[in-house]
Design a protein around this motif. Structure first.
Motif, short mmCIF file in Angstrom:
data_model
loop_
_atom_site.label_atom_id
_atom_site.label_comp_id
_atom_site.label_asym_id
_atom_site.label_seq_id
_atom_site.Cartn_x
_atom_site.Cartn_y
_atom_site.Cartn_z
N ALA A 219 -3.88 11.93 -6.39
CA ALA A 219 -3.47 11.28 -5.09
C ALA A 219 -1.92 11.95 -4.56
N CYS A 220 -1.21 12.25 -5.38
CA CYS A 220 0.03 12.85 -5.37
C CYS A 220 -0.22 14.11 -4.65
N MET A 221 -1.18 14.99 -5.18
CA MET A 221 -1.30 16.27 -4.85
C MET A 221 -1.86 16.41 -3.37
N GLU A 222 -2.61 15.33 -2.99
CA GLU A 222 -3.03 15.04 -1.79
C GLU A 222 -1.91 15.08 -0.66
N LEU A 223 -0.89 14.39 -1.19
CA LEU A 223 -0.01 13.77 -0.31
C LEU A 223 0.96 15.18 -0.14
N GLU A 224 1.28 15.94 -1.42
CA GLU A 224 1.86 16.95 -1.15
C GLU A 224 1.27 18.12 -0.15
N ARG A 225 -0.01 18.28 -0.26
CA ARG A 225 -0.56 19.13 0.71
C ARG A 225 -0.41 18.84 1.98
N LEU A 226 -0.41 17.58 2.17
CA LEU A 226 -0.29 16.89 3.72
C LEU A 226 1.39 17.36 4.13
N ARG A 227 2.26 17.31 3.08
CA ARG A 227 3.59 17.42 3.42
C ARG A 227 3.83 18.93 3.73
N GLU B 293 -7.51 8.63 -17.43
CA GLU B 293 -8.12 8.70 -16.28
C GLU B 293 -7.27 8.11 -15.12
N ALA B 294 -6.79 7.08 -15.37
CA ALA B 294 -5.79 6.53 -14.37
C ALA B 294 -4.78 7.23 -14.02
N THR B 295 -4.05 8.08 -15.15
CA THR B 295 -3.23 9.18 -14.67
C THR B 295 -3.61 10.36 -13.69
N ALA B 296 -4.86 10.69 -14.17
CA ALA B 296 -5.19 11.68 -13.32
C ALA B 296 -5.73 11.42 -11.98
N THR B 297 -6.20 10.21 -11.78
CA THR B 297 -6.47 9.81 -10.39
C THR B 297 -5.09 9.60 -9.46
N HIS B 298 -4.00 9.12 -10.26
CA HIS B 298 -2.86 9.13 -9.61
C HIS B 298 -2.31 10.41 -9.21
N ARG B 299 -2.45 11.57 -10.14
CA ARG B 299 -2.07 12.79 -9.92
C ARG B 299 -2.62 13.38 -8.69
N ASP C 18 0.85 -1.17 0.21
CA ASP C 18 0.11 -0.08 0.02
C ASP C 18 0.92 1.13 -0.02
N GLN C 19 1.22 1.82 -1.23
CA GLN C 19 2.12 2.61 -1.38
C GLN C 19 1.66 3.92 -0.92
N PHE C 20 0.51 4.15 -0.93
CA PHE C 20 -0.12 5.58 -0.28
C PHE C 20 -0.11 5.69 1.12
N SER C 21 -0.31 4.39 1.77
CA SER C 21 -0.13 4.46 3.33
C SER C 21 1.24 4.74 3.58
N ALA C 22 2.38 4.06 3.00
CA ALA C 22 3.49 4.17 3.34
C ALA C 22 4.06 5.67 3.08
N LYS C 23 3.84 5.99 2.03
CA LYS C 23 4.06 7.45 1.91
C LYS C 23 3.71 8.57 3.06
#
Length: 337
Positions: free
Chosen positions: A302-310, A294-300, A35-40
């Motif tokens: 999720a990355c933006m969500e993690l960047e806001r957390l950072r 669509e898959a690329t947009a979903t991945h991006r 689960d890479q999202f949770s690990a990040k």
């Protein structure tokens, strides 16, 4: 200043990271956190880099004792987390005093949890990764009494008068469920299955107990290949859905071999692989078709969500002086004070 922790109850726990990206060029699987999202998110909440080593705990209860003061973050499937006997939240930084025990009980709904420690661990690496690899026998084996060195210690961060934790970052944890809808794109051999390929999207599949880090085995209605032509061995991606027998689908995870000779019906998207990393035996799955765009947009997203957390974590850590001098002393006084 370095520190350490001692494993009291290992359960099924490994030290890992986001994977051995240099491995496939040498015939090794990429491995790493399923689960890479949770690990990040765990590493970000602990003030680490995304790929820093952390603990991946699968299914079973786990306990460790802090030898020095630590700052940790626990993410992944819902569970009961206690530190020194106190209930503590997931998906937030948590201070642990020297001598206190961190306990994880009742991992539920999902399968895996992640513990990141501020400063991360000092552990051996192979091709730039500490991820365990059963093919070459690499990886730190954790047993009762194992001591892991941490690269930093962190004095307890609490409210000075009431002793309450100061962290409330408000990150929304993903939804975990016993039934997941998994997005896939068409695989390179989808045409070979003819009209039976649609069974993948109209059937419900059940995760088999024979699933592991290499792949999920899924029971349910199976599309049938309409040709008998031989498929030569070739490279296969993580997330490839194959039908190696008449009994089950095989969905390859991060421990998969880099080549295979079965037709690839579909490929799970990057974000869906995180959900699949939390699938337990008995959980059910439905597949839905998506496009690469669509898959690329979903991945991006999720990355933006993690960047806001950072950004939030960096701001709070800077003000509290975690890893630097306390920035709150430089803030202007509020009006009227």
């Amino acid at each position: 200043m370095t520190g350490s922790l001692v494993i009291l109850q290992p359960g099924h726990c490994v030290v890992t990271d986001l994977g051995r990206t240099k491995g496939p060029a040498f015939g090794l699987p990429v491995n790493g956190a399923l689960d890479q999202f949770s690990a990040k998110a765990a590493n970000i909440l602990a003030g680490n880099l995304d790929n820093d080593p952390l603990l991946e705990i699968t299914a079973l209860d786990f306990r460790m004792r802090a030898v020095t003061d630590l700052l940790i973050a626990v993410t992944g499937a819902p569970l009961d987390l206690t530190v020194g006997g106190r209930e503590c939240p997931q998906w937030e930084p948590v201070s642990v005093r020297a001598g206190e025990t961190v306990a994880i009980r009742r991992i539920r709904t999902g399968l895996r949890a992640y513990i990141a420690v501020h400063g991360s661990f000092d552990v051996p690496t192979l091709l730039g990764s500490c991820a365990p690899d059963t093919v070459v026998g690499f990886g730190l084996k954790l047993v009762e009494g194992s001591e892991i060195a941490t690269q930093k210690t962190t004095a307890p961060i609490t409210q000075p008068h009431f002793g309450l934790p100061l962290f409330r970052l408000g990150f929304a944890a993903p939804d975990f469920s016993t039934h997941q809808v998994i997005e896939v794109t068409d695989g390179p051999d989808v045409e070979e299955f003819g009209s039976t390929a649609e069974l993948l999207f109209t059937s419900t599949y059940t995760v088999s107990p024979r699933s592991n880090h290499i792949g999920l085995r899924l029971g349910g209605a199976l599309p049938e290949r309409q040709t008998t032509a031989e498929v030569l061995s070739r490279g296969v991606p993580v997330g490839a859905i194959e039908i190696p027998s008449r009994d089950e689908l095989l969905l390859l995870l991060r421990g998969r071999g880099v080549t295979a000779g079965y037709p690839v019906l579909a490929v799970a998207t990057t974000r869906s692989l995180d959900l699949l990393g939390q699938a337990r035996p008995g959980h059910t799955i439905n597949f839905c078709r998506t496009t690469v765009a669509e898959a690329t947009a979903t991945h991006r997203a999720a990355c933006m969500e993690l960047e806001r957390l950072r950004t939030r974590v960096n701001t709070v850590f800077s003000l509290l002086g975690i890893g630097t001098s306390a920035g709150w002393r430089e803030l202007p006084a509020a009006a009227g004070i």
